[in-house]
Scaffold this motif. Structure first.
Motif, PDB file in Angstrom:
ATOM      1  N   GLU A 279      -9.503   2.428  -7.345  1.00 19.22           N
ATOM      2  CA  GLU A 279      -8.647   1.346  -6.835  1.00 19.22           C
ATOM      3  C   GLU A 279      -8.681   0.090  -7.686  1.00 19.22           C
ATOM      4  O   GLU A 279      -7.687  -0.620  -7.814  1.00 19.22           O
ATOM      5  CB  GLU A 279      -9.014   1.009  -5.396  1.00 19.22           C
ATOM      6  CG  GLU A 279     -10.424   0.499  -5.176  1.00 19.22           C
ATOM      7  CD  GLU A 279     -10.758   0.380  -3.695  1.00 19.22           C
ATOM      8  OE1 GLU A 279     -10.657  -0.739  -3.172  1.00 19.22           O
ATOM      9  OE2 GLU A 279     -11.094   1.399  -3.062  1.00 19.22           O
TER      10      GLU A 279
ATOM     11  N   VAL B  42      -3.438  -0.360  -4.216  1.00 18.29           N
ATOM     12  CA  VAL B  42      -4.637  -0.163  -3.395  1.00 18.29           C
ATOM     13  C   VAL B  42      -5.396  -1.479  -3.273  1.00 18.29           C
ATOM     14  O   VAL B  42      -5.576  -2.012  -2.185  1.00 18.29           O
ATOM     15  CB  VAL B  42      -5.545   0.934  -3.987  1.00 18.29           C
ATOM     16  CG1 VAL B  42      -6.759   1.142  -3.095  1.00 18.29           C
ATOM     17  CG2 VAL B  42      -4.772   2.241  -4.130  1.00 18.29           C
TER      18      VAL B  42
ATOM     19  N   HIS C 133       0.825  -1.206   0.000  1.00 14.50           N
ATOM     20  CA  HIS C 133       0.000   0.000   0.000  1.00 14.50           C
ATOM     21  C   HIS C 133       0.864   1.263   0.000  1.00 14.50           C
ATOM     22  O   HIS C 133       0.447   2.310  -0.499  1.00 14.50           O
ATOM     23  CB  HIS C 133      -0.938   0.007   1.208  1.00 14.50           C
ATOM     24  CG  HIS C 133      -2.034  -1.008   1.132  1.00 14.50           C
ATOM     25  ND1 HIS C 133      -2.966  -1.030   0.117  1.00 14.50           N
ATOM     26  CD2 HIS C 133      -2.351  -2.052   1.943  1.00 14.50           C
ATOM     27  CE1 HIS C 133      -3.811  -2.027   0.308  1.00 14.50           C
ATOM     28  NE2 HIS C 133      -3.463  -2.663   1.403  1.00 14.50           N
TER      29      HIS C 133
END
Length: 244
Positions: A218, A201, A196
């Protein structure tokens, strides 16, 4: 004992407007053999909430054999952090061998990801869910505009056969945003995948996951060569074929 569609409908009414922690505690109190699916940030939030409930629960993860090295380290970090037993589900080795022999290691770039995901993810999940009557996921409505807009906090899942037939499927974070998930992670120092911090994501298998740019959704980092409404691997079949 089998869970009926009527029971799930009653639960939907009872859980309307409830927060994730209450939904998690309710799910574990009603389904003592519930299996919590674990792979990403949302799932660790659920593990954290489940631990705080003081109720028994099971946690499983799907090892496709194609995960990032950081993901494997993350799985072990969470196992140690919470002192949980992690049930690891693997694909059938012979079936994987046959696919790779016939089509190579990256056939999904040419003929979409469904065959590979079916072998490496869906079939292991099918075997795992056959041991329970309910499961829990970290799905959120805002994760995928094409397939998750209508995800409820609990649903009657006829996509897989559970221990006694169809399953109850709990999605306690359905109404949360990504920001709310990360607020929880930061506030309570919940472990997260180091990918991350590198722009990833939504994280899946290494060949099918990439970092996203600022402002991108995402799910654009998953199966980026395919159209947006196809960005499901088959684990959540009910998203693609909603009940009539």
């Amino acid at each position: 004992m089998a869970i009926s569609a009527n029971t799930v409908a009653e639960w939907q009414t009872e859980l309307a407007g409830k927060g994730p922690q209450s939904i998690v505690k309710f799910a574990l109190s009603q389904c003592p053999n519930l299996c919590l699916s674990f792979s990403g940030a949302e799932d660790v939030v659920l593990i954290d909430m489940a631990v705080k409930s003081k109720l028994p629960f099971r946690v499983f993860t799907l090892d496709t054999g194609r995960l990032h090295a950081d993901t494997y380290r993350f799985l072990d970090t969470v196992r140690r952090h919470y002192g949980i037993t992690l049930e690891v589900c693997y694909p059938d080795a012979l079936t994987v061998r046959e696919l790779v022999t016939a089509k190579g290691f990256f056939s999904f770039y040419d003929d979409d990801h469904k065959e590979c995901c079916g072998i490496r993810k869906v079939e292991p999940l099918r075997r795992q869910l056959a041991t329970t009557t309910a499961w829990m996921t970290g799905q959120r409505k805002d994760q995928s505009p094409g397939t998750r807009n209508d995800v409820p906090v609990v649903q009657y899942d006829t996509s897989f056969d559970g221990l006694d037939g169809p399953l109850a499927k709990f999605n306690p974070l359905a109404n949360w945003s990504s920001s709310e998930v990360w607020d929880y992670i930061r506030a309570l120092d919940v472990p997260y995948n180091p990918l991350h911090e590198k722009g990833f994501v939504s994280i899946g298998c290494e060949p099918c996951t990439r970092a996203v740019l600022p402002g991108q959704h995402e799910r654009e980092g998953r199966w980026w060569w395919e159209e947006a409404t196809k960005k499901e691997c088959g684990l959540h079949l009910s998203n693609l074929t909603p009940p009539a």
